[in-house]
Design an enzyme around this catalytic site. Sequence first.
Site, PDB file in Angstrom:
ATOM      1  N   HIS A  64      31.866 -58.849 -19.158  1.00  0.00           N
ATOM      2  CA  HIS A  64      32.079 -60.304 -19.134  1.00  0.00           C
ATOM      3  C   HIS A  64      32.031 -60.887 -17.722  1.00  0.00           C
ATOM      4  CE1 HIS A  64      33.295 -60.806 -23.374  1.00  0.00           C
ATOM      5  NE2 HIS A  64      33.804 -59.597 -23.246  1.00  0.00           N
TER       6      HIS A  64
ATOM      7  N   LYS B 279      34.678 -57.617 -30.401  1.00  0.00           N
ATOM      8  CA  LYS B 279      35.074 -58.710 -29.508  1.00  0.00           C
ATOM      9  C   LYS B 279      34.082 -59.877 -29.510  1.00  0.00           C
ATOM     10  CE  LYS B 279      38.240 -55.893 -27.518  1.00  0.00           C
ATOM     11  NZ  LYS B 279      37.698 -54.582 -27.548  1.00  0.00           N
TER      12      LYS B 279
ATOM     13  N   GLU C  80      34.082 -52.644 -21.525  1.00  0.00           N
ATOM     14  CA  GLU C  80      33.667 -53.827 -22.305  1.00  0.00           C
ATOM     15  C   GLU C  80      34.063 -55.108 -21.582  1.00  0.00           C
ATOM     16  OE1 GLU C  80      33.732 -54.327 -26.641  1.00  0.00           O
ATOM     17  OE2 GLU C  80      34.624 -52.334 -26.726  1.00  0.00           O
TER      18      GLU C  80
HETATM   19  C1  IKT Z   1      41.495 -56.727 -27.420  1.00  0.00           C
HETATM   20  O1  IKT Z   1      41.536 -55.487 -27.376  1.00  0.00           O
HETATM   21  O2  IKT Z   1      41.794 -57.382 -28.408  1.00  0.00           O
HETATM   22  C2  IKT Z   1      41.001 -57.450 -26.222  1.00  0.00           C
HETATM   23  C3  IKT Z   1      41.716 -57.090 -24.935  1.00  0.00           C
HETATM   24  C4  IKT Z   1      42.861 -58.015 -24.694  1.00  0.00           C
HETATM   25  C5  IKT Z   1      44.070 -57.573 -25.419  1.00  0.00           C
HETATM   26  C6  IKT Z   1      45.143 -58.608 -25.302  1.00  0.00           C
HETATM   27  C7  IKT Z   1      46.493 -58.025 -25.568  1.00  0.00           C
HETATM   28  C8  IKT Z   1      47.537 -59.018 -25.162  1.00  0.00           C
HETATM   29  C9  IKT Z   1      48.886 -58.447 -24.944  1.00  0.00           C
HETATM   30  O3  IKT Z   1      49.161 -57.281 -25.238  1.00  0.00           O
HETATM   31  O4  IKT Z   1      49.732 -59.232 -24.479  1.00  0.00           O
HETATM   32  C10 IKT Z   1      40.762 -57.222 -23.756  1.00  0.00           C
HETATM   33  C11 IKT Z   1      39.972 -58.465 -23.744  1.00  0.00           C
HETATM   34  N1  IKT Z   1      39.886 -56.117 -23.701  1.00  0.00           N
END
Ligand code: IKT
Length: 342
Positions: free
Chosen positions: A211, A136, A207
């Site tokens: 933030h 991330k 995680e």
């Molecule tokens: C991630 O795992 O990529 C980050 C996570 C957010 C996922 C977004 C999925 C969007 C959706 O399904 O509409 C998070 C920041 N942990």
Amino acid sequence: MDDIHFAVLGTGGIGRRAIEYSSSKDHLVPVAACDRDGVAIDHEGLDGDELLAATEGNIASDGGATAVKQTGEQQGVVASAQATPTETPIDDIIAESDAIDAVLIALPNLEHDFIPRVAERFAEADYEGVLVDVLKRSRVIGMLDDRAEMLEDSGITFICGAGATPGFLTGAAALAAQSFVEIEEVEIWWGVGLKSGYEDNRGTVREDIAHLDGYDIETARDLTDEEIEAIVDDHDGVIEFNDMEHADDVLLERAGICDAEDVTVGGILDVRSDEKPTTTTVRVTGRTFDGERGTNTFELDDATSMEANVNGPALGYLKTGVRRNRAGEYGVFGPAELMPGF
Ligand code: IKT
């Protein structure tokens, strides 16, 4: 395309769902999986159903980097009949890597240089193949770039930040940018409803908490499960994140699309509902070659789950990585670089 024999490092929510999802994609054969205490390897193909059933419900809150041990009973990967206990799971997979085309690194990056160090170990062993991660944080990309020559010399094609954001939504931004000659702003806004997926995705929640104001990756790593519950309770289960350090920014910059400082990432996590609290949207604002200013918007359907939006792209990018690797293209690539050029 020939079959792709792939390994998964980490059997938390992402690792396990990737194994499940791979049976719905062509040519993907899971041949190895591990967590901290165990490894399962079968070059003919693992029995994914057995592995998933054996590891269901025993995921540690670090997302599968460790196995959970309850009541003295061995759990994690070693609960599978296909697995053996080990103290060196990643080395065990590296030792078999001649017959592994691609490795999905589905480990939480709760130390910033953890994934770069894992990549280094594969390069030191002269692995020739694909590494894909779902990291991330922006700062990790530079750490991978520092190792790019080493990865290239080994014959590794490394696709970094290949989950949802960065990953899917970074690629979508790169595509949406094609109407423009100059990009003013990229806004990524995600929504995740995690009620039934909460147990499986505790690593992601941890995680994300890193933030929030007052936390960082070190303090979040040291939180007990009870402390995480208390933070979630304080927010009545719905936590909003703004200005997240997500690598979409540097990955769009390294693809030449815009400056990293013009990219913002934020979103809302609801751990008490399976409904998304907000629609996941990518908005790219720019100027066209013929002088218009506009915003292209890309939206995910509210019905699609985070699991689908992380694992689908991760496996899709893994397949693209294997195509690149077989064509002799090595080094570090981000998701936006695998889209049309800007
Ligand atoms: C991630 O795992 O990529 C980050 C996570 C957010 C996922 C977004 C999925 C969007 C959706 O399904 O509409 C998070 C920041 N942990």
